[in-house]
Write an enzyme that holds these catalytic residues in place. Structure first.
Site, PDB file in Angstrom:
ATOM      1  N   GLY A 158      -6.865   8.339  -3.967  1.00  0.00           N
ATOM      2  CA  GLY A 158      -8.206   7.784  -3.785  1.00  0.00           C
ATOM      3  C   GLY A 158      -8.751   8.296  -2.455  1.00  0.00           C
ATOM      4  CB  SER A 240      -0.298   1.640   0.540  1.00  0.00           C
ATOM      5  OG  SER A 240       1.093   1.489   0.259  1.00  0.00           O
ATOM      6  NE  ARG A 241      -2.551  -4.774   2.111  1.00  0.00           N
ATOM      7  CZ  ARG A 241      -3.491  -4.115   2.775  1.00  0.00           C
ATOM      8  NH1 ARG A 241      -3.190  -2.978   3.389  1.00  0.00           N
ATOM      9  NH2 ARG A 241      -4.720  -4.590   2.860  1.00  0.00           N
ATOM     10  CD  GLU A 269       1.973  -6.022   7.466  1.00  0.00           C
ATOM     11  OE1 GLU A 269       0.861  -6.310   7.928  1.00  0.00           O
ATOM     12  OE2 GLU A 269       2.186  -5.020   6.769  1.00  0.00           O
ATOM     13  CG  HIS A 288      -1.387  -3.659   8.731  1.00  0.00           C
ATOM     14  ND1 HIS A 288      -1.108  -4.489   7.671  1.00  0.00           N
ATOM     15  CD2 HIS A 288      -2.442  -2.909   8.333  1.00  0.00           C
ATOM     16  CE1 HIS A 288      -1.950  -4.258   6.676  1.00  0.00           C
ATOM     17  NE2 HIS A 288      -2.786  -3.296   7.067  1.00  0.00           N
ATOM     18  CB  ALA A 290      -3.259   2.886   9.054  1.00  0.00           C
TER      19      ALA A 290
END
Ligand code: GLV
Length: 324
Positions: A158, A240-241, A269, A288, A290
């Site tokens: 994506g 991503s996750r 997290e 986290h 990004a």
């Protein structure tokens, strides 16, 4: 225009975005804290609100929605919506939006940073120098993976995955494979990347980067079997996750030393202090961040506000996930 009762669940990096909600004449409560609210606090603050601007750490589930029935719309300050139970919002007619597009380049930059850091052992080198363990130039010190001519494997192409593919192919001279539900002829033509099965990609790629949303289908998609298929010396990067990867299986694979990893996201997290990942030299870990470009975070905040204002006014929001 009706006055809406709105809650912003945590401090945003760009206060001007919140001011736009007040300037529009709405009744705005801002929880001026950096740390995410726990479930009780979130329910208490949202109890009389019509709409929320919330963050990935806020769980918007059936329990929350039942406790806060006045909440009719939710603007997530993130592209991922795995913190929101979309079946529960749909069942209650609660509208949801996210912030796609505006963070693609920043997340791709960070992903490539993790690729480089893991492939060329930058964090390990940094620690060696700081700790006084460096004994001088040597020809085999911290040897790593050469990116030019190596194969990148993109899981999901994506907005973010496409931007990562562009950087790795055009910037670093890698060849590329990708996994996606449908072919992406524009990327294939522009970058020469080739669609593959996940199994084939894992067996061929020197660098595997993950760009899929967290859904029931993608949860645990990289487990012990998939990690075992990766090439010796390969690098796995997750922006991503966390739960897309079986984190316990990853710890085992990293302990064996067959692969290395760059991780911006984790199963839980914040990553608990002393977690086994923190003592593995072949894991590069970031908290986290990004999408944490200054401009990008401002754009995310303003897009979330655009969405919130539209929903408060009964207009179609710019980036809907699911309608009322
Ligand atoms: C951040 O993780 C996002 O989904 O935008």
């Amino acid at each position: 225009m009706p006055v809406a009762r709105l809650l912003v669940t945590a401090r945003l990096s760009d206060p001007a975005a919140v001011e736009r909600l007040r300037d529009a004449g709405h009744d705005v409560v801002v929880r001026d804290e950096v740390r995410p609210a726990d479930a009780d606090e979130l329910r208490r603050l949202a109890a009389d609100r019509d709409g929320l601007l919330c963050l990935p750490a806020d769980r918007i589930d059936a329990e929350f929605l039942d406790a806060c029935p006045s909440v009719r719309f939710v603007a997530n300050h993130a592209v991922g919506t795995d913190n929101i139970d979309l079946a529960a919002t749909a069942a209650r007619g609660v509208a949801v939006t996210n912030t796609p597009g505006v963070l693609d380049e920043a997340v791709a930059d960070h992903c490539v940073g993790l690729v480089l850091a893991a492939a060329r052992r930058i964090a390990e080198g940094d620690r060696l120098v700081r700790d006084g363990g460096w004994t001088g130039f040597s020809t085999d010190l911290l040897l790593g993976l050469d990116l030019a001519g190596a194969t990148a494997g993109l899981v999901g192409v994506g907005g973010v995955g496409g931007a990562v593919a562009t950087r790795l192919v055009e910037g670093f001279g890698m060849r590329g494979l990708y996994v996606a539900r449908r072919p992406h002829p524009e990327l294939e033509e522009r970058l020469g990347i080739v669609r593959a099965t996940l199994d084939a990609l894992l067996g061929e790629a020197d660098v595997v980067t993950l760009h899929v949303p967290l859904t029931p289908e993608t949860r645990g998609m990289i487990g012990a079997g998939e990690l075992a298929r990766m090439r010796p010396g390969a690098v796995l990067v997750n922006v991503s996750r966390g739960p897309v990867v079986d984190q316990d299986a990853l710890v085992e694979a990293l302990r064996e030393g067959r692969i290395s990893a760059g991780l911006d996201v984790f199963a839980d997290e914040p990553l608990p202090a002393g977690h086994p990942l923190t003592s593995l030299p072949n894991a590069v870990l970031t908290p986290h961040i990004a999408s944490a470009g200054r401009l990008t975070r401002s754009r995310m905040a303003h897009l979330a506000v655009d969405n919130l204002l539209a929903m408060a006014d009964g207009r179609t929001p710019p980036t809907p996930v699911s309608g009322p």
